[in-house]
Design a protein around this motif. Structure first.
Motif, PDB file in Angstrom:
ATOM      1  N   GLY A  75      92.931  72.946  99.460  1.00 49.42           N
ATOM      2  CA  GLY A  75      91.458  72.490  98.882  1.00 49.42           C
ATOM      3  C   GLY A  75      91.020  72.831  97.545  1.00 49.42           C
ATOM      4  O   GLY A  75      90.392  71.852  96.703  1.00 49.42           O
ATOM      5  N   ILE A  76      91.413  74.031  97.043  1.00 44.13           N
ATOM      6  CA  ILE A  76      91.081  74.551  95.679  1.00 44.13           C
ATOM      7  C   ILE A  76      91.799  73.652  94.578  1.00 44.13           C
ATOM      8  O   ILE A  76      91.257  73.375  93.546  1.00 44.13           O
ATOM      9  CB  ILE A  76      91.286  76.052  95.588  1.00 44.13           C
ATOM     10  N   LYS A  97      90.590  70.063  94.455  1.00 44.08           N
ATOM     11  CA  LYS A  97      89.391  70.173  93.690  1.00 44.08           C
ATOM     12  C   LYS A  97      89.637  70.117  92.220  1.00 44.08           C
ATOM     13  O   LYS A  97      88.980  69.337  91.209  1.00 44.08           O
ATOM     14  CB  LYS A  97      88.366  71.231  94.220  1.00 44.08           C
ATOM     15  N   ARG A  98      90.444  70.937  91.786  1.00 41.45           N
ATOM     16  CA  ARG A  98      90.726  71.167  90.254  1.00 41.45           C
ATOM     17  C   ARG A  98      91.520  70.123  89.769  1.00 41.45           C
ATOM     18  O   ARG A  98      91.408  69.441  88.647  1.00 41.45           O
ATOM     19  CB  ARG A  98      91.726  72.545  90.208  1.00 41.45           C
ATOM     20  N   SER A 129      89.688  66.385  91.378  1.00 47.02           N
ATOM     21  CA  SER A 129      88.334  66.301  91.620  1.00 47.02           C
ATOM     22  C   SER A 129      87.893  65.586  93.132  1.00 47.02           C
ATOM     23  O   SER A 129      86.945  64.915  93.249  1.00 47.02           O
ATOM     24  CB  SER A 129      87.577  65.383  90.779  1.00 47.02           C
ATOM     25  N   LEU A 130      88.349  66.601  94.084  1.00 46.87           N
ATOM     26  CA  LEU A 130      88.106  66.107  95.458  1.00 46.87           C
ATOM     27  C   LEU A 130      86.665  65.957  95.893  1.00 46.87           C
ATOM     28  O   LEU A 130      85.872  66.735  95.636  1.00 46.87           O
ATOM     29  CB  LEU A 130      88.786  67.201  96.441  1.00 46.87           C
ATOM     30  N   ASP A 131      86.153  64.922  96.388  1.00 45.28           N
ATOM     31  CA  ASP A 131      84.788  65.006  96.743  1.00 45.28           C
ATOM     32  C   ASP A 131      84.833  65.216  98.300  1.00 45.28           C
ATOM     33  O   ASP A 131      85.041  64.470  99.055  1.00 45.28           O
ATOM     34  CB  ASP A 131      84.464  63.146  96.686  1.00 45.28           C
ATOM     35  N   THR A 132      84.111  66.254  98.674  1.00 42.94           N
ATOM     36  CA  THR A 132      84.012  66.627  99.988  1.00 42.94           C
ATOM     37  C   THR A 132      83.102  66.187 100.808  1.00 42.94           C
ATOM     38  O   THR A 132      83.167  66.327 101.995  1.00 42.94           O
ATOM     39  CB  THR A 132      83.861  68.451  99.864  1.00 42.94           C
ATOM     40  N   ALA A 140      87.691  73.628  98.533  1.00 41.71           N
ATOM     41  CA  ALA A 140      87.164  72.508  97.345  1.00 41.71           C
ATOM     42  C   ALA A 140      85.937  73.260  97.010  1.00 41.71           C
ATOM     43  O   ALA A 140      85.481  73.267  96.047  1.00 41.71           O
ATOM     44  CB  ALA A 140      86.971  71.329  98.022  1.00 41.71           C
ATOM     45  N   GLN A 141      85.062  73.677  98.173  1.00 41.09           N
ATOM     46  CA  GLN A 141      83.627  74.106  97.858  1.00 41.09           C
ATOM     47  C   GLN A 141      83.902  75.438  97.102  1.00 41.09           C
ATOM     48  O   GLN A 141      82.961  75.542  96.234  1.00 41.09           O
ATOM     49  CB  GLN A 141      82.996  74.311  99.122  1.00 41.09           C
ATOM     50  N   SER A 149      84.339  74.568  93.512  1.00 38.63           N
ATOM     51  CA  SER A 149      83.212  74.040  92.758  1.00 38.63           C
ATOM     52  C   SER A 149      82.127  74.811  92.494  1.00 38.63           C
ATOM     53  O   SER A 149      81.260  74.891  91.637  1.00 38.63           O
ATOM     54  CB  SER A 149      82.539  72.778  93.540  1.00 38.63           C
TER      55      SER A 149
END
Length: 310
Positions: free
Chosen positions: A23-24, A27-28, A31-34, A208-209, A212
């Motif tokens: 998830g990290i 996201k990096r 740019s995963l939109d959760t 991911a969170q 962010s």
């Protein structure tokens, strides 16, 4: 002792780390939109795992009574300590509200359920189910009050609770158990498939969170609130939870499960409430990040403690 600690890390936290790291990275890199994933988890996967767990859970009336009692005693004690610290540290109103959210609400669903399943097995997950449902209700009622304080809306809190499918599937599972009705095998298999997807999806969301929340400059005026939040979640919460569960007479497994769930990092939902009601969201976000990182050390110790001393 050290070998047992390492064993818990390898058997429980290394598997959990894979989807979190994924998830990290997503996201990096992408740019995963959760938000879409969070909707899937909240309205489909979470209700599925709660339904299957409650439907088949081997939980006694005594366990339910202890769990309900512990949930409200723990909430009140953590709220009381956070209010006291807020006054002693002379925090502003928004920081006081944020500190209450940090102290009172843990990531027991997205992070807690997969952890309990790996650490305590299906028997542990059975005992966790009642606590999880209670926390969903509490966060969307009392949580709104803690965040909003003076402009609390009972109607809004009630509507928020009524929109949660987990509550309805919990009621349905209870009715099916009481009536002795079994689901058709094809239905049960389909729901089991959804439930099996819960853990990896929510752990990817968690990673991911975390990514962010990692950025942004720190504001010096929030340093005292941040230190108080860490102390509440990482030290005071486990101690008070253990004391309460011991006094309530929880058995070894129930004590371990509830101790771990009550000592989880700050809930991601806390920053959603903080942003909505101006309860110092930057401070709450930083507490989410650092309590989650610290949990990879604190929680293995608690699991080991629960297994040897409960």
């Amino acid at each position: 002792m050290s070998s047992s600690f390492v064993s818990i890390l390898v058997q429980v936290f290394v598997p959990l780390a894979f989807p979190v790291v994924a998830g990290i990275l997503l996201k990096r890199i992408k740019s995963l939109d959760t938000k879409p994933l969070s909707v899937v988890a909240l309205y489909l996967l979470s209700p599925s795992i709660i339904f299957t767990t409650l439907l088949d859970a081997q939980v006694s009336a005594e366990d339910i009574g202890i769990t309900v009692s512990f949930s409200f005693i723990n909430l009140l004690t953590m709220w009381g300590v956070s209010v006291l610290l807020g006054r002693l540290l002379k925090l502003g109103d928004s920081e006081k509200s944020g500190l209450t959210l940090v102290a009172s609400f843990t990531n027991c669903v997205n992070y807690g359920l997969p952890l309990v399943l790996l650490a305590f097995g299906q028997a542990g997950l059975d005992k966790a189910a009642v606590y999880i449902v209670l926390q969903i209700i509490i966060v969307n009622t009392i949580g709104v009050f803690f965040a909003a304080r003076s402009h609390f809306s009972v109607k809004k809190a009630g509507l928020a609770v009524l929109k949660l499918p987990a509550l309805y599937v919990a009621a349905l599972a209870g009715l099916l158990r009481l009536s002795g009705t079994a689901l058709p095998e094809s239905f049960a298999t389909g729901i089991d498939l959804l439930a099996a997807a819960y853990s990896p999806v929510v752990l990817v969301i968690l990673g991911a969170q975390m990514a962010s929340r990692a950025g942004g400059e720190w504001e010096p005026r929030l340093q005292r609130a941040f230190q108080a939040g860490l102390a509440l979640r990482l030290a005071i919460a486990p101690l008070l939870s253990w004391l309460t569960l011991t006094l309530l007479g929880a058995d070894r497994l129930l004590l371990g499960v509830l101790l771990v769930l009550a000592s989880m990092p700050t809930a991601v939902n806390a920053v959603i409430l903080a942003e909505q009601f101006n309860a110092s969201p930057k401070f709450v976000s930083r507490c989410i990040l650092w309590t989650t990182l610290a949990s990879f050390v604190v929680l293995p110790v608690l699991i080991l403690f629960a297994g040897t001393n409960a």
